[in-house]
Design an enzyme around this catalytic site. Structure first.
Site, short mmCIF file in Angstrom:
data_model
loop_
_atom_site.label_atom_id
_atom_site.label_comp_id
_atom_site.label_asym_id
_atom_site.label_seq_id
_atom_site.Cartn_x
_atom_site.Cartn_y
_atom_site.Cartn_z
N ASP A 115 -16.27 19.21 13.07
CA ASP A 115 -16.09 20.69 13.68
C ASP A 115 -15.27 20.49 14.85
O ASP A 115 -15.60 20.16 15.72
CB ASP A 115 -16.40 21.70 13.94
CG ASP A 115 -15.98 23.28 14.61
OD1 ASP A 115 -14.78 24.00 13.51
OD2 ASP A 115 -16.12 23.18 15.39
N ASN B 293 -31.10 18.70 14.28
CA ASN B 293 -30.54 20.28 13.38
C ASN B 293 -30.39 20.54 12.17
O ASN B 293 -29.50 20.99 11.58
CB ASN B 293 -29.32 20.17 14.76
CG ASN B 293 -29.94 20.99 15.97
OD1 ASN B 293 -31.20 21.37 16.14
ND2 ASN B 293 -29.41 20.73 16.39
N ILE C 250 -22.46 25.37 13.18
CA ILE C 250 -21.80 24.11 13.64
C ILE C 250 -23.37 24.07 14.99
O ILE C 250 -21.89 23.73 15.80
CB ILE C 250 -20.26 23.86 13.53
CG1 ILE C 250 -19.72 25.47 13.79
CG2 ILE C 250 -19.53 24.23 12.35
CD1 ILE C 250 -18.89 25.76 14.47
N TYR D 128 -9.73 20.74 21.94
CA TYR D 128 -10.80 20.11 22.55
C TYR D 128 -11.14 18.51 23.16
O TYR D 128 -11.78 18.08 23.64
CB TYR D 128 -12.20 20.26 21.22
CG TYR D 128 -12.49 21.70 20.57
CD1 TYR D 128 -12.50 22.63 21.22
CD2 TYR D 128 -13.65 21.07 19.67
CE1 TYR D 128 -13.56 24.01 20.93
CE2 TYR D 128 -14.55 22.56 18.70
CZ TYR D 128 -13.80 23.51 19.44
OH TYR D 128 -14.77 24.74 18.98
N LYS E 212 -8.63 23.15 14.39
CA LYS E 212 -7.62 24.76 14.93
C LYS E 212 -6.29 25.03 16.25
O LYS E 212 -6.84 23.41 16.75
CB LYS E 212 -8.83 25.64 15.95
CG LYS E 212 -10.24 25.29 15.38
CD LYS E 212 -11.63 26.19 15.40
CE LYS E 212 -13.11 25.44 16.03
NZ LYS E 212 -13.68 24.58 16.39
N LYS F 22 -24.01 22.50 18.16
CA LYS F 22 -23.35 20.24 18.62
C LYS F 22 -24.60 20.48 19.70
O LYS F 22 -25.36 20.64 20.15
CB LYS F 22 -22.30 21.35 19.90
CG LYS F 22 -22.00 19.45 20.45
CD LYS F 22 -22.69 20.23 21.97
CE LYS F 22 -23.01 18.87 23.21
NZ LYS F 22 -23.32 19.30 24.05
N1 LIG Z 1 -14.22 28.80 17.38
C1 LIG Z 1 -14.79 29.29 18.68
O1 LIG Z 1 -13.62 30.01 19.69
C2 LIG Z 1 -15.47 28.22 19.00
C3 LIG Z 1 -15.94 28.55 20.54
C4 LIG Z 1 -17.16 27.71 20.48
C5 LIG Z 1 -17.97 26.90 20.02
N2 LIG Z 1 -17.14 26.69 18.68
C6 LIG Z 1 -17.63 25.77 18.12
O2 LIG Z 1 -19.66 25.48 17.74
C7 LIG Z 1 -19.61 24.62 18.40
C8 LIG Z 1 -21.43 24.85 18.77
O3 LIG Z 1 -21.38 25.68 19.97
P1 LIG Z 1 -22.38 25.30 21.11
O4 LIG Z 1 -21.64 24.24 20.95
O5 LIG Z 1 -21.31 26.28 22.37
O6 LIG Z 1 -23.57 26.11 20.71
P2 LIG Z 1 -24.46 26.19 20.34
O7 LIG Z 1 -24.25 24.42 18.69
O8 LIG Z 1 -25.45 27.09 20.05
O9 LIG Z 1 -25.37 25.54 21.31
C9 LIG Z 1 -25.65 23.87 22.33
C10 LIG Z 1 -25.90 23.57 23.36
O10 LIG Z 1 -27.84 23.82 22.99
C11 LIG Z 1 -28.22 22.14 22.30
N3 LIG Z 1 -29.07 21.98 21.35
C12 LIG Z 1 -28.85 21.91 20.38
N4 LIG Z 1 -29.72 21.35 19.73
C13 LIG Z 1 -30.69 21.37 20.45
C14 LIG Z 1 -31.80 21.67 20.07
N5 LIG Z 1 -32.06 20.52 18.72
N6 LIG Z 1 -32.82 22.23 20.86
C15 LIG Z 1 -32.40 22.07 21.98
N7 LIG Z 1 -30.94 21.75 22.85
C16 LIG Z 1 -30.28 22.10 21.57
C17 LIG Z 1 -27.40 21.79 22.89
O11 LIG Z 1 -27.61 20.13 24.00
P3 LIG Z 1 -27.46 18.83 24.34
O12 LIG Z 1 -25.78 18.81 23.88
O13 LIG Z 1 -27.24 18.28 25.38
O14 LIG Z 1 -28.17 17.98 23.60
C18 LIG Z 1 -25.61 21.86 23.67
O15 LIG Z 1 -26.31 22.31 25.24
C19 LIG Z 1 -18.98 24.01 19.41
O16 LIG Z 1 -19.62 22.72 19.58
C20 LIG Z 1 -17.79 24.19 18.42
O17 LIG Z 1 -16.91 23.14 17.60
C21 LIG Z 1 -15.99 26.94 18.48
#
Ligand SMILES: NC(=O)c1ccc[n+]([C@@H]2O[C@H](COP(=O)([O-])OP(=O)(O)OC[C@H]3O[C@@H](n4cnc5c(N)ncnc54)[C@H](OP(=O)(O)O)[C@@H]3O)[C@@H](O)[C@H]2O)c1
Length: 274
Positions: free
Chosen positions: A45, A241, A229, A50, A75, A231
């Site tokens: 994604d 994950n 998705i 980004y 996007k 990250k």
């Molecule tokens: N459409 C939209 O408006 C929108 C908005 C926000 C995000 N997104 C998309 O959604 C994706 C994911 O969202 P997000 O990055 O905001 O949040 P997320 O995936 O819920 O959380 C990412 C965070 O969690 C940590 N993490 C990941 N796996 C883990 C695990 N197994 N144990 C403990 N901590 C863990 C990561 O740390 P580390 O990286 O340090 O490991 C990072 O700080 C984004 O990358 C983007 O592609 C879309």
């Protein structure tokens, strides 16, 4: 953990999407995306906003897998709404990615006040009919935005990518999407990996299932039918994950997680933004 185990969701247009993808914001390095592909992710994604489409494209082109084995989403940036602007913006995304086609192209935010979602969606229909995107969808759309598209255009979005996790399960919006055969994709599926993962309910389930808290939250999403998705830039977490397909949460486990709902958001609220 292998790609063969990744469940597939069939979108309303017939296009198939791996139920788990790699969230790439904020990831700047093609090496991290390559790590994710090596760990078994077949769905990446990204977004124009980004600033990493070059890195994602490089990883996809250089990973050694046939292009058809990878699912790439991008996007539309918020300042590119409008028919001509949206078509030109997707061409620019394809150029940055170094690809002829994306698998899915999403309107990143509805920008209802700009009153251009219908015009932009018509551009998306053209993008799909020209074969530049295999599927088209939306992100951060509310029921009112989706109803407007349904009333004024010919094509239903394939999916809606929204903030969704146990604190914010989006019951009403998910029910609407299910009823209209629009797939639900969860952004910030781990609520950004902080407090939610130390919650005693999640931690207790993790201990009982012999899995990590993040794996329990992701298994909850899969059982609800959400595309996710997550990250991470941490190699062990990237692997962790996607190692979730053997987790069987019971109805009692799901009911315990349901009690965590508190409406808390970790990102922008489409009712407020922009
Ligand atoms: N459409 C939209 O408006 C929108 C908005 C926000 C995000 N997104 C998309 O959604 C994706 C994911 O969202 P997000 O990055 O905001 O949040 P997320 O995936 O819920 O959380 C990412 C965070 O969690 C940590 N993490 C990941 N796996 C883990 C695990 N197994 N144990 C403990 N901590 C863990 C990561 O740390 P580390 O990286 O340090 O490991 C990072 O700080 C984004 O990358 C983007 O592609 C879309």
């Amino acid at each position: 953990m292998s790609q063969a185990q990744t469940p597939i969701v069939r979108l309303n247009s017939g296009v198939e999407i791996p139920q788990i993808g790699f969230g790439s914001w904020p990831v700047e390095s093609a090496v991290v995306v390559r790590d994710a592909i090596e760990a078994g992710y077949r769905h990446i994604d990204t977004a124009a906003a980004y600033g990493n489409e070059e890195a994602v494209g490089q990883a996809v082109r250089e990973c050694g897998l046939p292009r058809a084995e990878l699912f790439v989403t991008t996007k539309l940036a918020d300042d590119r709404h409008g028919y001509d602007k949206a078509i030109a913006a997707l061409d620019e995304s394809l150029q940055r990615l170094g690809l002829d086609q994306v698998d899915l192209c999403l309107i990143h935010w509805p920008h209802p006040r700009a009153e251009r979602i219908v015009e932009t969606w018509r551009a998306f229909e053209k993008i799909a009919s020209d074969g530049k995107a295999r599927a088209i969808g939306v992100s951060n759309f509310r029921i009112s935005d989706l109803e407007r598209l349904a009333a004024e255009t010919d094509t239903l979005p394939a999916l809606n990518q929204i903030e969704l996790h146990p604190w914010l399960p989006q019951r009403e919006l998910r029910a609407y999407l299910r009823e209209h055969a629009i797939a639900t994709e969860a952004w910030s599926p781990l609520a950004k990996g902080g407090e939610l993962l130390t919650d005693p309910t999640i931690a207790g389930l993790a201990e009982r299932h012999g899995k990590s808290p993040a794996q329990i939250v992701l298994a909850w999403h899969l059982r609800l039918g959400n595309i996710v998705i997550p990250k991470s830039v941490t190699p062990s977490r990237i692997r962790e994950n996607i190692d979730i397909f053997d987790i069987r949460l019971s109805d009692e486990d799901m009911a315990a997680i349901a009690k965590l709902e508190n409406g808390r958001r970790t990102g922008l609220d489409p009712d407020v933004f922009p």
